[in-house]
Write a protein that holds these residues in place. Structure first.
Motif, PDB file in Angstrom:
ATOM      1  N   CYS A   7      33.579   3.527   7.125  1.00 19.15           N
ATOM      2  CA  CYS A   7      33.543   4.008   5.740  1.00 19.15           C
ATOM      3  C   CYS A   7      32.150   4.112   5.156  1.00 19.15           C
ATOM      4  O   CYS A   7      31.212   3.460   5.595  1.00 19.15           O
ATOM      5  CB  CYS A   7      34.413   3.120   4.860  1.00 19.15           C
ATOM      6  SG  CYS A   7      33.838   1.419   4.728  1.00 19.15           S
ATOM      7  N   GLU A   8      32.085   4.955   4.142  1.00 10.84           N
ATOM      8  CA  GLU A   8      30.949   5.087   3.227  1.00 10.84           C
ATOM      9  C   GLU A   8      31.591   4.976   1.856  1.00 10.84           C
ATOM     10  O   GLU A   8      32.251   5.917   1.414  1.00 10.84           O
ATOM     11  CB  GLU A   8      30.257   6.448   3.380  1.00 10.84           C
ATOM     12  CG  GLU A   8      29.649   6.705   4.744  1.00 10.84           C
ATOM     13  CD  GLU A   8      28.458   5.825   5.054  1.00 10.84           C
ATOM     14  OE1 GLU A   8      27.781   5.357   4.121  1.00 10.84           O
ATOM     15  OE2 GLU A   8      28.217   5.577   6.251  1.00 10.84           O
ATOM     16  N   SER A  13      33.675   7.697   6.919  1.00 13.57           N
ATOM     17  CA  SER A  13      32.343   8.112   7.358  1.00 13.57           C
ATOM     18  C   SER A  13      32.457   9.223   8.400  1.00 13.57           C
ATOM     19  O   SER A  13      33.341   9.199   9.261  1.00 13.57           O
ATOM     20  CB  SER A  13      31.602   6.921   7.960  1.00 13.57           C
ATOM     21  OG  SER A  13      30.361   7.329   8.475  1.00 13.57           O
ATOM     22  N   CYS A  19      27.893   4.247  10.009  1.00 16.70           N
ATOM     23  CA  CYS A  19      28.586   4.053   8.733  1.00 16.70           C
ATOM     24  C   CYS A  19      28.039   2.822   8.004  1.00 16.70           C
ATOM     25  O   CYS A  19      27.381   1.969   8.594  1.00 16.70           O
ATOM     26  CB  CYS A  19      30.088   3.897   8.948  1.00 16.70           C
ATOM     27  SG  CYS A  19      30.566   2.405   9.850  1.00 16.70           S
TER      28      CYS A  19
END
Length: 117
Positions: A7-8, A13, A19
């Motif tokens: 994730c970002e 991501s 990420c």
């Protein structure tokens, strides 16, 4: 079951190895029981599949991932779902409902070229 999403922020991501971190979800049936953010400890060849395996992860969801990383996840008994974008929570819910499938795409040409193989 534990599902990790590269994730970002709250979004998936585009490239798992670079990420911000991983949202790790504990899932029972079709329900998310809880989730926890784990900061990315750094992109080193072969490290992240073992790092996530040690967290008890069964599935990794990402936008993009290189072929070697996908092989290493599979060798560690972790299912790889790539080609995904959008919100992390939505992707996990789609996965547990059987609505999310991997595109099988392999990162070769993008901003992290050379880091995927």
């Amino acid at each position: 079951m534990k599902i990790a999403v590269a994730c970002e922020g709250k979004n998936i991501s585009a490239h798992f190895g670079h990420c911000e971190g991983f949202m790790v979800y504990n899932v029972e049936g079709n329900n998310i029981i809880n989730s926890e953010f784990k900061e990315n400890p750094g992109h080193r060849p072969g490290f992240l599949p073992v790092f996530l395996k040690d967290l008890g992860v069964n599935v990794i969801i990402a936008g993009g991932m290189g072929e070697t990383a996908q092989m290493l996840f599979n060798e560690n008994g972790i299912e790889v779902i790539v080609g995904v974008s959008g919100l992390c929570d939505d992707a996990v819910l789609r996965y547990v409902k059987g609505e999310l499938k991997s595109t099988g795409s392999v990162c070769r040409e993008h901003q992290h070229e050379g880091h995927c193989h």
